[in-house]
Design an enzyme around this catalytic site. Structure first.
Site, PDB file in Angstrom:
ATOM      1  N   ASP A  48       0.862  -1.173   0.000  1.00 23.78           N
ATOM      2  CA  ASP A  48       0.000   0.000   0.000  1.00 23.78           C
ATOM      3  C   ASP A  48       0.912   1.241   0.000  1.00 23.78           C
ATOM      4  OD1 ASP A  48      -2.144   1.678  -0.023  1.00 23.78           O
ATOM      5  OD2 ASP A  48      -3.168   0.769   1.680  1.00 23.78           O
TER       6      ASP A  48
HETATM    7  C1  BGC Z   1      -4.979   3.284   0.226  1.00 19.81           C
HETATM    8  C2  BGC Z   1      -5.191   2.261  -0.848  1.00 19.81           C
HETATM    9  C3  BGC Z   1      -5.064   2.875  -2.214  1.00 19.81           C
HETATM   10  C4  BGC Z   1      -3.716   3.543  -2.304  1.00 19.81           C
HETATM   11  C5  BGC Z   1      -3.416   4.146  -3.663  1.00 19.81           C
HETATM   12  C6  BGC Z   1      -3.748   4.119   0.006  1.00 19.81           C
HETATM   13  O1  BGC Z   1      -3.701   5.197   0.855  1.00 19.81           O
HETATM   14  O2  BGC Z   1      -4.920   2.629   1.472  1.00 19.81           O
HETATM   15  O3  BGC Z   1      -6.448   1.655  -0.689  1.00 19.81           O
HETATM   16  O4  BGC Z   1      -5.238   1.907  -3.199  1.00 19.81           O
HETATM   17  O5  BGC Z   1      -3.635   4.563  -1.331  1.00 19.81           O
HETATM   18  O6  BGC Z   1      -4.125   5.280  -3.912  1.00 19.81           O
END
Ligand code: BGC
Length: 765
Positions: A290
């Protein structure tokens, strides 16, 4: 001579067996792909290999502490594997061109985005979608999302989010499918099928990325990014199955979660990312972290960036989102013997495989056809589907005296901070949406009613009364439309409108950004100022219909007790206003059912229907008994149970029958019930089947969903609804984490919600 020949044949056979075993391990056995990637990797330098593992953010949104400087230079140097959240076919085409024309090996980039509930045509938030209990529609929404996104340059989506959630204080409750493992698993499957279709190479399918692996929804106290700590048996039985279901449906990638598991952050957790994911589940796709997940392990207390990057690679991470840890430190770790070349190669191979499977090597511009983008995105047809799906997600929570549907109303007061608020209709994570083009409730009612009725609009109150809080919930371009007038003045205007009307529609609840990432709340009541507005409207004596916008279950006990009709509409996407009007005016009969329990107050959290019985359960129908498992100050009952949702018509359940009092290991048990539409409207009902395993080697939940069917009946119509149960449906993970069924007594329940069912029993032989 002959001997020599057969020795050669033996060696050749052995070598080819060895190679193919090895390849099978890494690639799923596609010989052509392996040959292509072997050849390509043979030409790659270490830096270029590490480049493939690097996923910087670019474009419109940044959610963490990452930077995206010098990206173009890095692309030219082969130091970028993909980018995410850039929008438009033109921009993506331009960036892809840099990769395939100006980098040494011309390896195309993979372009990802958070296409979570639609692309530019925004569908209801996932929590809303799950309340449709309609897998075909959910799959269709993902199909359309993929169609639009792929037309506009995107080939990879960070969806579905399949985290089970039982704490509505957690803002990301909105992004998942609620509390139930079975329903969540079905939805996970439908979403993956919708995104990936039957062939990832097609230019209108995109790769799914299941997230957040794992247990992200179990953050302590509902505070985002917080610690989770869970027994393995709970993990296996309740939290892991939806991830597995998505992978079994073919999802090509998976995202590691921010939280820790057994004291080790998921991003560096070898048990999770290798032993379970690769060895037990046989997953062949790639693992991405993530946003800044690797860097965050420094704050988790796992070491410095170099150490945590090595930890992540060794645990099984293939791609580093934004942290720059792989690109910046793995070379040194390799020189120091902290990671191996084989580990780097493995990760690089998996990224290249994904690109190959998407057809990017064949045609790197496959997903950026500007003409398709013009003709296939945000089309009237897609918006029509969004409207048809949205109406299925609304849950009618209360409807005393059949206030709804509204009929023959000449003057309607439409009040509330969410009544005329297009920007807030899409809800959280609608990155590609054009918020201003959403249909507000005011727009929708005007579209539906034309000159037939007059609508008196008043905002009535702000979403929240504290301007600082208001600023915090308007960060991502979804303004709440703060009004500087006093609460008194605004309420008075709304009350005046109500007095002149036949009915009052109060559009209240959360704004879009009050749920979603980093939007945890410790108090999940309706904001006090909105309650005040409702109380003033009720005091006029006019019938009040509460249209509730929310991204999570809310504690609305006072509203349930006082407001005659409540329609929960979540955040319904681009077509929200039209869809809500369809239901309020009776063009569509609501049929949504809650996929998560609404608690009476936050003190009851976590509250979910499939809990254990305890050794001191409260007797049914009782509010309190001393020395039983209950509270002094609130009953154990939910405010609204899992599976609950009313209709404008009524449904009767009769004659629950089992084909046999016994089920054998290879047999099948038919469970049937007669369902009658006994009210005055045609309508659909989600018939739910639950079981209870009465005696187990480990304690078993008091109820578990094992089947559901959405049945449409004309008024007066009766149908026999039939389910089939097999021994497989009765399996669970025992204390050795083996998936087993255990002979003995079972109960089966069929009904309209988890709390209102008919009941029978059978024995598993
Ligand atoms: C989130 C994810 C997301 C990623 C990319 C993160 O802050 O937890 O769910 O896919 O950002 O935008």
């Amino acid at each position: 001579m002959k001997k020599l020949q057969s020795l050669f044949i033996m060696i050749a056979l052995f070598v080819s067996l060895f190679v193919s075993c090895n390849q099978k391990q890494t690639s799923g056995g596609d010989q052509q792909m392996n040959a292509f990637i072997n050849d390509l990797m043979g030409k790659m330098t270490l830096d270029e290999k590490l480049g493939q593992l690097n996923l910087p953010a670019s474009g419109d949104i940044i959610t963490g502490a990452g930077s995206n400087n010098n990206i173009v230079d890095k692309i030219k140097e082969g130091k970028v594997g993909g980018l995410f959240n850039i929008k438009s076919a033109e921009k993506i085409h331009a960036v892809q061109q840099i990769a395939v024309e100006q980098s040494r090996l011309k390896i195309p980039l993979i372009f990802g985005m958070d296409v979570i509930h639609g692309y530019q045509t925004v569908f209801p938030i996932p929590l809303g979608m799950s309340c449709s209990w309609d897998m075909a529609l959910i799959e269709k929404s993902a199909r359309i999302a993929a169609q639009e996104a792929s037309a506009d340059g995107i080939c990879w989506t960070f969806s579905p989010m399949v985290d089970i959630a039982r704490d509505p204080r957690w803002g990301r409750f909105s992004e998942g499918s609620g509390e139930d493992t079975y329903l969540g698993s079905q939805i996970a499957r439908a979403m993956v099928k919708g995104y990936q279709g039957d062939d990832l190479r097609k230019n209108n399918t995109i790769m799914a990325c299941v997230k957040h692996f794992a247990l992200y929804g179990a953050a302590e106290a509902g505070r985002d990014y917080n610690t989770t700590d869970m027994s393995r048996i709970r993990m296996y039985n309740e939290y892991l199955p939806p991830y597995k279901a998505a992978l079994d449906a073919g999802a090509g990638s998976i995202m590691a979660s921010f939280n820790e598991i057994d004291g080790i952050p998921a991003t560096g957790n070898k048990w999770l990312l290798t032993d379970l994911l690769r060895k037990d589940w046989g997953f062949n796709g790639f693992v991405v972290t993530d946003y800044t997940g690797i860097l965050e392990m420094v704050d988790h207390g796992m070491g410095n960036l170099k150490e945590v990057s090595a930890l992540a690679l060794k645990a099984g991470v293939d791609m580093d989102m934004v942290a720059d840890g792989f690109l910046g430190t793995l070379k040194q770790s390799l020189n120091e013997g902290k990671v191996t070349q084989q580990e780097i190669d493995q990760a690089c191979r998996r990224i290249l495989e994904a690109k190959y499977q998407l057809g990017l090597f064949e045609d790197p511009y496959r997903y950026c056809d500007v003409n398709r983008a013009k003709s296939e995105v945000f089309t009237p047809e897609n918006r029509q589907v969004a409207r048809e799906i949205a109406v299925q997600t609304f849950v009618l929570l209360k409807n005393d005296n059949q206030v709804l549907p509204l009929q023959d109303k000449k003057t309607i007061a439409l009040v509330g901070p969410l009544a005329d608020n297009r920007e807030n209709m899409p809800g959280t994570w609608s990155v590609a949406g054009d918020f201003g083009k959403s249909v507000s409730l005011l727009d929708g009612l005007k579209n539906a009613l034309g000159d037939e009725a007059s609508i008196l609009y008043a905002m009535g109150t702000n979403v929240v009364s504290d301007p600082e809080l208001d600023a915090r919930i308007s960060i991502f371009g979804k303004p709440t439309k703060w009004d500087n007038r006093s609460q008194k003045e605004m309420v008075a205007e709304a009350v005046a409108a109500a007095r002149k009307s036949d009915v009052v529609i109060a559009a209240v609840g959360e704004s879009a950004e009050m749920s979603g990432e980093a939007s945890s709340r410790s108090n999940i009541d309706l904001p006090e100022n909105q309650k005040e507005l409702l109380a003033a409207l009720l005091a006029t004596g006019k019938p009040v219909v509460m249209v509730l916008f929310t991204g999570r279950p809310l504690t609305i006990s006072w509203e349930k007790a006082n407001v005659p009709a409540i329609l929960n509409v979540w955040f319904a996407g681009t077509e929200a206003g039209n869809a809500i009007a369809d239901v309020l005016l009776g063009k569509v009969n609501p049929s949504g059912k809650l996929s998560a329990t609404f608690p009476q107050n936050v003190g009851q959290i976590p509250l979910y229907y499939n809990h254990k019985n305890t050794g001191r359960p409260l007797a049914e129908g009782k509010w309190f008994s001393k020395f039983r498992s209950n509270y002094l100050d609130v009953s154990n009952d939910p405010l609204f149970p899992f599976g609950f949702g009313l209709s404008y018509t009524s449904f009767d359940y009769k004659n629950l029958k089992l084909s046999n009092p016994e089920l054998t290991i290879n047999g099948e048990l038919k469970v049937s019930v007669d369902l009658t539409n006994s009210g005055n409207y045609d309508g659909a009902e989600v018939v739910q089947l639950y079981i209870r395993d009465m005696v187990g080697s480990v304690t078993r939940p008091v109820k578990e969903l094992k089947g559901f069917q959405k049945i449409f009946l004309k008024k007066g119509e009766t149908r026999t609804v039939e389910f089939a149960l097999t021994e497989k449906d009765l399996k669970f993970y025992n204390s050795e984490l083996k998936l087993v069924s255990e002979p003995g007594d079972f109960k089966v329940f069929v009904g309209t919600s988890s709390a209102n069912t008919l009941e029978a029993g059978f024995v598993l032989k």
